[in-house]
Enzyme design. Structure first.
Site, PDB file in Angstrom:
ATOM      1  N   GLY A 196       0.808  -1.195   0.000  1.00 50.40           N
ATOM      2  CA  GLY A 196       0.000   0.000   0.000  1.00 50.40           C
ATOM      3  C   GLY A 196       0.851   1.259   0.000  1.00 50.40           C
ATOM      4  O   GLY A 196       0.507   2.266  -0.615  1.00 50.40           O
TER       5      GLY A 196
ATOM      6  N   GLU B  58      -4.043   6.052   4.671  1.00 50.58           N
ATOM      7  CA  GLU B  58      -3.691   7.292   3.950  1.00 50.58           C
ATOM      8  C   GLU B  58      -2.221   7.656   4.115  1.00 50.58           C
ATOM      9  O   GLU B  58      -1.865   8.826   4.164  1.00 50.58           O
ATOM     10  CB  GLU B  58      -4.566   8.467   4.408  1.00 50.58           C
ATOM     11  CG  GLU B  58      -6.048   8.235   4.259  1.00 50.58           C
ATOM     12  CD  GLU B  58      -6.414   7.847   2.839  1.00 50.58           C
ATOM     13  OE1 GLU B  58      -6.853   6.706   2.652  1.00 50.58           O
ATOM     14  OE2 GLU B  58      -6.219   8.667   1.937  1.00 50.58           O
TER      15      GLU B  58
ATOM     16  N   THR C 232       1.296   5.691   6.034  1.00 48.32           N
ATOM     17  CA  THR C 232       1.778   5.448   7.401  1.00 48.32           C
ATOM     18  C   THR C 232       2.657   6.630   7.824  1.00 48.32           C
ATOM     19  O   THR C 232       3.066   7.440   6.979  1.00 48.32           O
ATOM     20  CB  THR C 232       2.633   4.172   7.449  1.00 48.32           C
ATOM     21  OG1 THR C 232       3.760   4.369   6.591  1.00 48.32           O
ATOM     22  CG2 THR C 232       1.852   2.945   6.986  1.00 48.32           C
TER      23      THR C 232
HETATM   24  C1  LIG Z   1      -9.097  -0.681   8.120  1.00 49.52           C
HETATM   25  C2  LIG Z   1      -8.343  -0.269   6.893  1.00 49.52           C
HETATM   26  C3  LIG Z   1      -8.973   0.432   5.887  1.00 49.52           C
HETATM   27  C4  LIG Z   1      -8.293   0.815   4.731  1.00 49.52           C
HETATM   28  N1  LIG Z   1      -8.949   1.475   3.716  1.00 49.52           N
HETATM   29  C5  LIG Z   1      -8.329   1.668   2.518  1.00 49.52           C
HETATM   30  C6  LIG Z   1      -9.038   2.181   1.382  1.00 49.52           C
HETATM   31  O1  LIG Z   1     -10.212   2.501   1.450  1.00 49.52           O
HETATM   32  N2  LIG Z   1      -8.376   2.304   0.211  1.00 49.52           N
HETATM   33  C7  LIG Z   1      -7.079   1.955   0.070  1.00 49.52           C
HETATM   34  O2  LIG Z   1      -6.541   2.068  -1.029  1.00 49.52           O
HETATM   35  N3  LIG Z   1      -6.360   1.473   1.136  1.00 49.52           N
HETATM   36  C8  LIG Z   1      -6.969   1.317   2.348  1.00 49.52           C
HETATM   37  N4  LIG Z   1      -6.265   0.807   3.418  1.00 49.52           N
HETATM   38  C9  LIG Z   1      -4.876   0.415   3.235  1.00 49.52           C
HETATM   39  C10 LIG Z   1      -3.876   1.340   3.909  1.00 49.52           C
HETATM   40  O3  LIG Z   1      -3.854   2.563   3.288  1.00 49.52           O
HETATM   41  C11 LIG Z   1      -2.531   0.599   3.867  1.00 49.52           C
HETATM   42  O4  LIG Z   1      -2.612  -0.462   4.787  1.00 49.52           O
HETATM   43  C12 LIG Z   1      -1.358   1.473   4.191  1.00 49.52           C
HETATM   44  O5  LIG Z   1      -1.154   2.405   3.189  1.00 49.52           O
HETATM   45  C13 LIG Z   1      -0.066   0.667   4.370  1.00 49.52           C
HETATM   46  O6  LIG Z   1       0.133  -0.212   3.325  1.00 49.52           O
HETATM   47  P1  LIG Z   1       0.449  -1.753   3.621  1.00 49.52           P
HETATM   48  O7  LIG Z   1      -0.577  -2.241   4.545  1.00 49.52           O
HETATM   49  O8  LIG Z   1       0.579  -2.460   2.332  1.00 49.52           O
HETATM   50  O9  LIG Z   1       1.823  -1.725   4.377  1.00 49.52           O
HETATM   51  P2  LIG Z   1       3.276  -1.753   3.707  1.00 49.52           P
HETATM   52  O10 LIG Z   1       3.309  -0.773   2.599  1.00 49.52           O
HETATM   53  O11 LIG Z   1       3.631  -3.127   3.426  1.00 49.52           O
HETATM   54  O12 LIG Z   1       4.153  -1.188   4.887  1.00 49.52           O
HETATM   55  C14 LIG Z   1       4.506  -1.975   6.021  1.00 49.52           C
HETATM   56  C15 LIG Z   1       5.369  -1.154   6.944  1.00 49.52           C
HETATM   57  O13 LIG Z   1       6.560  -0.757   6.285  1.00 49.52           O
HETATM   58  C16 LIG Z   1       6.748   0.624   6.399  1.00 49.52           C
HETATM   59  N5  LIG Z   1       7.433   1.155   5.208  1.00 49.52           N
HETATM   60  C17 LIG Z   1       7.094   0.972   3.914  1.00 49.52           C
HETATM   61  N6  LIG Z   1       7.952   1.633   3.126  1.00 49.52           N
HETATM   62  C18 LIG Z   1       8.843   2.254   3.929  1.00 49.52           C
HETATM   63  C19 LIG Z   1       9.981   3.094   3.715  1.00 49.52           C
HETATM   64  N7  LIG Z   1      10.365   3.460   2.487  1.00 49.52           N
HETATM   65  N8  LIG Z   1      10.661   3.535   4.786  1.00 49.52           N
HETATM   66  C20 LIG Z   1      10.276   3.199   6.053  1.00 49.52           C
HETATM   67  N9  LIG Z   1       9.213   2.405   6.309  1.00 49.52           N
HETATM   68  C21 LIG Z   1       8.515   1.944   5.262  1.00 49.52           C
HETATM   69  C22 LIG Z   1       5.350   1.172   6.523  1.00 49.52           C
HETATM   70  O14 LIG Z   1       5.364   2.450   7.137  1.00 49.52           O
HETATM   71  C23 LIG Z   1       4.705   0.131   7.412  1.00 49.52           C
HETATM   72  O15 LIG Z   1       5.020   0.368   8.735  1.00 49.52           O
HETATM   73  C24 LIG Z   1      -6.931   0.480   4.606  1.00 49.52           C
HETATM   74  C25 LIG Z   1      -6.279  -0.217   5.621  1.00 49.52           C
HETATM   75  C26 LIG Z   1      -6.965  -0.606   6.762  1.00 49.52           C
HETATM   76  C27 LIG Z   1      -6.257  -1.365   7.807  1.00 49.52           C
END
Ligand SMILES: Cc1cc2nc3c(=O)[nH]c(=O)nc-3n(C[C@H](O)[C@H](O)[C@H](O)COP(=O)(O)OP(=O)(O)OC[C@H]3O[C@@H](n4cnc5c(N)ncnc54)[C@H](O)[C@@H]3O)c2cc1C
Lengths: 359, 328
Positions: A116, A341, A343
């Site tokens: 994400g 939106e 992290t």
């Molecule tokens: C209840 C809920 C509702 C949601 N609703 C929506 C929605 O309506 N639409 C939508 O599109 N998404 C939605 N999301 C998704 C949400 O936006 C993502 O979960 C979020 O952007 C993080 O992406 P990921 O889960 O793939 O984590 P990852 O991208 O896999 O990240 C995992 C961890 O790694 C860290 N990380 C990643 N890259 C770096 C970097 N370069 N440097 C340091 N740290 C890093 C992140 O900060 C995080 O801590 C929702 C999520 C939840 C839980």
């Protein structure tokens, strides 16, 4: 801009206190289901006015202050609307009007199972075939995913050496053949909101379903984040203020006077005030169509961390009292603020990039 | 000694791997079968003397068991803790110590009213009547109530269970009492009992820290973003590495010679932060039960809210200010 809306703020607070009773909030939290009757009620009372972003911000804040699960449930049926408002065609804007009127529920799908944070790495494709696009792939954690009538979807339409190019946004009707949504269960918090995993299996989209220009989707979504992050900051402020309300009444009711508690109280109060200033400041640039992404990201990251901080402080200050009353729900709701939106880590990258750009 | 401890650690870990399904425990509770199993292995009453059908293990072995079990199921660890570190000292040396046999062998469930701290209920003339709110372990057959005269109340109780944020496998709710009581002591001993339990409580916190952290380390080793593994982003890996130092220092304090006051304080100060960050590193997945990290965050804040606050900080402060200074 915001002070002028005090009457509106009071109206929202009144609505939230009346409708978001402990029973209702606890019930939807337990059932993990969407309170559609409240959405309808809020529309009939003019609680959410999407034409006025300052009002949206205030509504989000005041609703989440009483209960974030219900508050977000009532303010996300319009999630993604700004993409259509800014870049959509006439037909899409008609649909948007029906969203505003409450006929349809909207959502936005960017995140995928494989990631994400790294938006440009998404794997969903919309390949052009004649005058159609064929959508294939999946999306993860999509709010309203299983209840939405329409979804704004980001997909790759062409390969490009610059991964930010070649992405496009579409407005997808969820009744389309090849679409399926699976509700995701057992969330820590915001359980009155619907979250789903989506599958796209050879969905046919027409050129009319494309939002704006082909290949510009990444930039549209970044523009959207400039807006939605302000709203997440508002959700966070609401949650933090809700926790603060609990702390204040607990201290007053129990006539607590020790200095350590006073310091904790003042720390929470100070961080909330800073969050409000940062968010309203970033919002005032945005609402005059001059967004400053670094200010937005600062406000989002700081306010979301403040929500978590305030909720944890409330848990600790109220001690055993916090465990079975609404405070524990505030605690569970707060954590999502640091995740969706963007992290906190992603916000920091944006902030740093813009700081250096300004040098 | 060291070797024996390692063997014990491995045995417990193996048992947990095979028998503790925390997701099931969180929804269904700790059932009779699991309770029996814990008793048969000698884990249930591990620190209770043999004469009461316990295993009579020393403090270190007891803490190793709690630590290892908490890695898999903080709920089960808490149940063992309540029996060994709260119920046992409350009834030990009283006529009620006879109940220990059934408790150590899992024939009866026990609970201790340690959440309410001061209850308004008085045990007048050998009876207790009224509602006792917010009990962790409403499925208990015997309950220790801490009030001005610490008492043992015998079931059966009518109860009403409610949702609870942490240690979900332990039923939580209200008990409706109209029961006879046995007075155990003339005073409320909760605070003193809790102080003696600092080591075991720290062991549970340590297990939770170790497990939440390991999950974060494992996840950041496999999950990718922006073409790299998450571990390659230094703010992420630096933080996890620092947390590992915290974990190692905590473990060495617990099993070493550090004053339990300091160990407990250290454990409570770090528990929530590490559990929270484990959720962060898992991104959206962290927010869902399936990934098994949000439960540590819930249990962590519950543990800190129940066991740690102004009262404990005052005790710690008194402890520091009353210490003999080591130089002339
Ligand atoms: C209840 C809920 C509702 C949601 N609703 C929506 C929605 O309506 N639409 C939508 O599109 N998404 C939605 N999301 C998704 C949400 O936006 C993502 O979960 C979020 O952007 C993080 O992406 P990921 O889960 O793939 O984590 P990852 O991208 O896999 O990240 C995992 C961890 O790694 C860290 N990380 C990643 N890259 C770096 C970097 N370069 N440097 C340091 N740290 C890093 C992140 O900060 C995080 O801590 C929702 C999520 C939840 C839980």
């Amino acid at each position: 801009m915001f002070e002028e809306l005090d009457d509106y703020r009071n109206k929202i607070r009144e609505f939230a206190l009346k409708e978001f009773t402990e029973e209702v909030a606890a019930e939807y939290d337990r059932k993990e289901s969407y309170p559609d009757y409240l959405r309808k009620k809020s529309l009939s009372l003019g609680i959410v006015d999407m034409q006025n972003p300052a009002k949206v911000l205030i509504a989000i804040e005041e609703l989440c202050r009483v209960d974030a699960g219900l508050g977000i449930a009532l303010t996300t049926p319009y999630f993604g609307s700004e993409v259509i408002m800014l870049f959509g065609n006439d037909k899409q804007k008609e649909i948007l009007n029906d969203v505003y009127r409450g006929k349809y529920i909207l959502g936005l799908g960017v995140t995928e199972p494989s990631g994400g944070s790294d938006v440009a790495a998404l794997k969903t494709t919309a390949k052009k075939q004649g005058n159609k696009y064929i959508l294939n792939g999946s999306k993860m954690f999509i709010t309203n995913g299983a209840i939405a009538d329409y979804l704004v979807i980001l997909a790759r339409t062409s390969e490009d050496s610059n991964p930010h190019h070649g992405l496009s946004t579409f407005l997808l009707n969820t009744k389309s053949k090849g679409f399926s949504a699976t509700k995701l269960e057992d969330k820590l918090g915001v359980r009155a909101t619907n979250t789903a995993e989506l599958q796209f299996n050879n969905i046919e989209l027409s050129e009319d379903d494309l939002i704006g220009e082909e290949g510009k989707g990444f930039y549209y979504i970044m523009m959207f984040f400039n807006i939605s992050r302000i709203y997440v900051a508002a959700q966070s402020i609401g949650i933090a203020r809700g926790a603060f309300d609990k702390i204040k009444s607990y201290i007053k009711e129990n006539n607590i006077k020790d200095e350590d508690s006073m310091f904790q109280l003042s720390d929470v109060g100070t961080r909330i005030e800073a969050s409000i200033q940062m968010t309203y400041n970033a919002a005032s640039y945005l609402f005059e169509f001059k967004p400053k992404p670094e200010l937005t990201s600062m406000a989002k990251a700081y306010s979301s961390e403040t929500a978590v901080f305030a909720a944890e402080e409330a848990m600790e200050i109220l001690g055993d009292r916090s465990l079975y009353e609404d405070v524990q729900r505030i605690f569970r709701n707060a954590k999502i603020m640091e995740i969706w939106e963007g992290t906190s880590e992603i916000e920091k990258l944006v902030i740093a990039r813009y700081i250096l750009k300004g040098e | 000694m060291e070797e024996e401890n390692n063997i014990l650690r491995e045995t417990v870990a193996e048992f947990c791997e095979k028998n503790l399904d925390e997701k099931k425990i969180e929804t269904d509770g700790i059932d009779k079968k699991l309770t029996q199993l814990l008793a048969e292995q000698g884990f249930l009453g591990c620190a209770i003397p043999d004469k009461y059908s316990g295993s009579g293990l020393d403090e270190t072995s007891y803490e190793i068991i709690l630590e290892e079990i908490a890695k898999y199921s903080p709920t089960v660890a808490m149940r063992i803790f309540v029996l060994n570190s709260m119920y046992y000292p409350a009834v030990n040396g009283t006529a009620a110590e006879e109940t220990l046999k059934d408790a150590s062998t899992g024939k009866i469930n026990i609970a201790v009213d340690f959440i309410n701290k001061k209850t308004g209920n008085e045990s007048v003339s050998g009876k207790i009547k009224g509602t006792l709110k917010n009990i962790l372990g409403t499925d208990a057959d015997k309950l220790v109530v801490f009030n001005d005269g610490t008492s043992l109340v015998s079931g059966p109780f009518k109860s009403e269970s409610r949702d609870f944020m942490g240690f979900r496998g332990l039923k939580f709710g209200d008990l409706f009492l109209d029961n006879s009581v046995q007075v155990l002591d003339k005073s409320n001993r909760l605070s003193e009992i809790m102080e003696k339990a600092y080591g075991p409580a720290s062991a549970i916190a340590l297990g939770m820290i170790a497990s939440a952290l390991q999950k974060a380390i494992d996840y950041t080793n496999v999950r990718k973003a922006f073409g790299s593994q998450l571990r390659d982003f230094e703010p992420v890996s630096f933080r996890l590495a620092r947390f590992r130092s915290t974990e190692v220092i905590l473990r060495n304090s617990l099993y070493g010679k550090v004053d339990p006051y300091y160990t407990f304080n250290f454990a409570m100060e770090h528990l929530v932060e590490i559990a929270r960050y484990s959720v962060n590193t898992h991104g959206g997945y962290g927010y869902f039960k399936d990934f098994g990290v949000e439960k540590f965050y819930r249990d962590a804040i519950v543990m800190k809210s129940i066991f740690y606050g102004t009262e404990e900080l005052r005790k710690l402060t008194d402890h520091v200010y009353s210490e003999k200074i080591n130089f002339i």
